[in-house]
Motif scaffolding. Structure first.
Motif, PDB file in Angstrom:
ATOM      1  N   PHE A  31       0.770  -1.105  -0.123  1.00  0.00           N
ATOM      2  CA  PHE A  31      -0.049   0.065  -0.087  1.00  0.00           C
ATOM      3  C   PHE A  31       0.910   1.263  -0.001  1.00  0.00           C
ATOM      4  O   PHE A  31       0.538   2.167  -0.773  1.00  0.00           O
ATOM      5  CB  PHE A  31      -0.934  -0.240   1.251  1.00  0.00           C
ATOM      6  CG  PHE A  31      -1.828   1.169   1.362  1.00  0.00           C
ATOM      7  CD1 PHE A  31      -2.971   1.308   0.744  1.00  0.00           C
ATOM      8  CD2 PHE A  31      -1.309   2.263   2.202  1.00  0.00           C
ATOM      9  CE1 PHE A  31      -3.492   2.651   0.753  1.00  0.00           C
ATOM     10  CE2 PHE A  31      -2.051   3.353   2.404  1.00  0.00           C
ATOM     11  CZ  PHE A  31      -3.185   3.704   1.769  1.00  0.00           C
ATOM     12  N   GLU A  64      -7.758  -0.855   2.602  1.00  0.00           N
ATOM     13  CA  GLU A  64      -6.653  -1.568   2.108  1.00  0.00           C
ATOM     14  C   GLU A  64      -5.576  -1.872   2.943  1.00  0.00           C
ATOM     15  O   GLU A  64      -4.992  -2.972   3.103  1.00  0.00           O
ATOM     16  CB  GLU A  64      -6.277  -0.842   0.847  1.00  0.00           C
ATOM     17  CG  GLU A  64      -7.147  -0.895  -0.192  1.00  0.00           C
ATOM     18  CD  GLU A  64      -6.964  -0.145  -1.588  1.00  0.00           C
ATOM     19  OE1 GLU A  64      -5.643   0.472  -1.595  1.00  0.00           O
ATOM     20  OE2 GLU A  64      -7.909   0.134  -2.188  1.00  0.00           O
ATOM     21  N   PRO A  74      -2.804  -8.564  -1.543  1.00  0.00           N
ATOM     22  CA  PRO A  74      -4.025  -7.720  -2.409  1.00  0.00           C
ATOM     23  C   PRO A  74      -5.162  -8.861  -2.897  1.00  0.00           C
ATOM     24  O   PRO A  74      -6.242  -8.112  -3.127  1.00  0.00           O
ATOM     25  CB  PRO A  74      -3.280  -6.923  -3.296  1.00  0.00           C
ATOM     26  CG  PRO A  74      -2.195  -6.970  -2.480  1.00  0.00           C
ATOM     27  CD  PRO A  74      -1.541  -8.098  -1.592  1.00  0.00           C
ATOM     28  N   THR A  78      -8.926  -7.666  -2.226  1.00  0.00           N
ATOM     29  CA  THR A  78      -9.605  -6.858  -3.145  1.00  0.00           C
ATOM     30  C   THR A  78     -10.974  -6.947  -3.082  1.00  0.00           C
ATOM     31  O   THR A  78     -11.763  -5.738  -3.016  1.00  0.00           O
ATOM     32  CB  THR A  78      -9.070  -6.958  -4.753  1.00  0.00           C
ATOM     33  OG1 THR A  78      -7.665  -6.951  -4.444  1.00  0.00           O
ATOM     34  CG2 THR A  78      -9.457  -6.004  -5.478  1.00  0.00           C
ATOM     35  N   VAL A  81     -12.835  -5.174   0.079  1.00  0.00           N
ATOM     36  CA  VAL A  81     -13.029  -3.699   0.237  1.00  0.00           C
ATOM     37  C   VAL A  81     -14.252  -3.121  -0.103  1.00  0.00           C
ATOM     38  O   VAL A  81     -14.832  -3.227  -1.294  1.00  0.00           O
ATOM     39  CB  VAL A  81     -11.695  -3.122  -0.543  1.00  0.00           C
ATOM     40  CG1 VAL A  81     -11.768  -1.616  -0.156  1.00  0.00           C
ATOM     41  CG2 VAL A  81     -10.456  -3.480  -0.266  1.00  0.00           C
TER      42      VAL A  81
END
Length: 506
Positions: A31, A64, A74, A78, A81
């Motif tokens: 991130f 995130e 991720p 994903t 989120v």
């Protein structure tokens, strides 16, 4: 410096708890890396100022870094989120704090968010009360924190009733919570109802408590791997094979040093192999009844490859396995498979085949003879019998020799099959013997195929849609697609009649 800037932002600007803000800034390298790509800065000294300026106009989605710092990649978070939220809400942070206070590693909390997201929406005090309910059952905080990380769904709904039952059964066998913690994997997710069913099955199977205790101590994966599901699948597989109670016990007591799933896959592969070499069901049961404990560690090569490497037919391989099932150990993946030694019967059969080919006019030890030997299947005596059947059906011996040399595979069929096909073509359809001498390969096709093609041809000829002098080879040897295209479709009702014939004959 970027991490320090993010810590300041999350803690001072967003007023997140210091522990959460620190974890999000220090444990989210991907991130932070992506954020730095979006920020224009000249040198390291102005990173903090540039990030602060950027975030003033471009607030980040806090989920995130929160999920990355909680142990997810991720690709794993994903889809988790929220599309309509940027900021972590109060209830989520409260429940996160409760989990951390209860001893759950912050880097394992991502798994809880992934598998039991409802937990982070509990009203104040609900999660703490659920955790306390388990503590009241006698679970230590350390043990409970491991359980939550491995089985997040125990925090959803009412208290999981199967979990304490499992612990009660294990405790009665002499296994404490420390032993259970040692064999739980935080990478796995446990269904305690399935663990309980597996434990109950093993308890019913082993009357002697000492034997059961020794089994679980030696092979804890039987109850913990995939929550015991593969052990129950293994039990079902053996039950279908007719295994007795003593055979069940023998299998588990001598269980191979492999994962239970791999053991089941290996046993299934061995079962399919025995079916493919056409072993009788009773013999398969006998092999598995006495040898399952080591068959479970044998990862066999494909049957087709084995038959080629063994240079033997299915019947021969089947007899070898019947005599000594442990021969299978030599045929596993990674091993070099040696051809089976020639038997006295095999040598006699080969000698008969060789003499038969010499009688047909082949030259001894020639390449042509070697190719012919490979083409002929079955015992040598059968080839002579089938040859004589063709002679008895009206062909002269010279013509039969020519037919066999042109199409050796016609002698791979049983005598009655050859007789039926010749009678159909010569006696029912009226074709002369010379037709079969010119095209002996037609005898390789099934009788059903012949009847379908010739009856369709007769139907088309009666309606003037087919040449009466059409060659047998054209009718029988053409593919289904070509036959439909060039003959069946000549009449508007041809396809319907063809399908009706199929239903009658095939």
């Amino acid at each position: 410096m970027a991490e320090e800037a993010m810590l300041d932002y999350f803690y001072s600007t967003r007023s997140l708890q210091y522990m959460v803000a620190e974890s999000m800034s220090k444990n989210s390298p991907l991130f932070i890396g992506n954020l730095l790509k979006k920020v224009n800065f000249v040198g390291a000294s102005d990173i903090s100022q540039c990030i602060t300026r950027h975030l003033r106009f471009h607030p980040v989605n806090e989920f995130e870094p929160f999920l990355e710092s909680s142990g997810l990649k991720p690709t794993e978070y994903t889809h988790l989120v929220p599309s309509d939220e940027l900021f972590l809400n109060k209830l989520l942070l409260e429940n996160h704090h409760v989990l951390c206070y209860s001893g759950v590693d912050p880097k394992r909390i991502g798994k809880i968010f992934e598998e039991a997201r409802e937990v982070f929406g509990y009203e104040t005090g609900v999660l703490a009360s659920k955790i306390k309910a388990y503590e009241d059952l006698g679970f230590s905080r350390l043990f409970l924190s491991k359980l939550i990380a491995c089985s997040p769904r125990i925090l959803i709904g009412a208290t999981n009733v199967q979990l304490p039952k499992v612990m009660e059964k294990l405790k009665a066998l002499g296994f404490d919570s420390d032993w259970v913690m040692k064999h739980l994997s935080e990478e796995a997710s446990y269904d305690w109802s399935s663990v309980y069913r597996t434990l109950s099955f093993l308890r019913d199977l082993f009357v002697d408590e000492d034997e059961l205790r020794g089994l679980i101590r030696e092979h804890p994966r039987l109850i913990f791997e995939d929550s015991g599901e593969w052990t129950l699948i293994l039990a079902g597989f053996q039950t279908k094979l007719g295994s007795s109670r003593s055979e069940f016990c023998s299998l588990f007591q001598r269980f191979p040093q492999v994962q239970v799933e791999r053991c089941v896959m290996n046993l299934r592969s061995c079962f399919l192999f025995l079916k493919e070499i056409e072993m009788e069901d009773d013999e398969i049961r006998r092999v598995f009844g006495s040898h399952s404990w080591w068959l479970g560690s044998c990862r066999l090569k494909k049957t087709s490859s084995l038959l080629i490497n063994l240079k033997a037919y299915k019947s021969r391989v089947c007899e070898v396995v019947k005599e000594n099932p442990e021969e299978i150990k030599k045929w596993t993946m990674g091993s070099k498979v040696e051809p089976l030694p020639d038997t006295e019967g095999y040598m006699d059969s080969k000698a008969m085949k060789t003499q038969f080919l010499l009688d047909l006019g082949y030259k001894e030890n020639s390449e042509e003879m070697e190719r012919a030997l490979k083409s002929f299947r079955g015992r040598g005596s059968e080839l002579r019998e089938r040859f004589n059947v063709l002679v008895s059906l009206g062909f002269n011996e010279k013509d039969v020799k020519d037919m066999v040399k042109a199409s050796p595979n016609i002698l791979t069929q049983a005598c009655d099959v050859l007789e039926t096909k010749v009678n159909y073509l010569v006696n029912e359809l009226g074709y002369p013997h010379s037709t079969l001498v010119a095209f002996p390969s037609c005898l390789k096709f099934t009788l059903q195929r012949m009847k379908l093609r010739f009856e369709m041809f007769s139907w088309l000829r009666a309606r003037g849609k087919a040449n009466p002098k059409l060659a047998v080879s054209t009718l029988v040897a053409s593919s289904d697609k070509d036959f439909v295209k060039y003959f069946v479709n000549r009449h508007p009702d041809g396809l319907k009649h063809f399908e009706d014939l199929k239903n009658q004959l095939l």
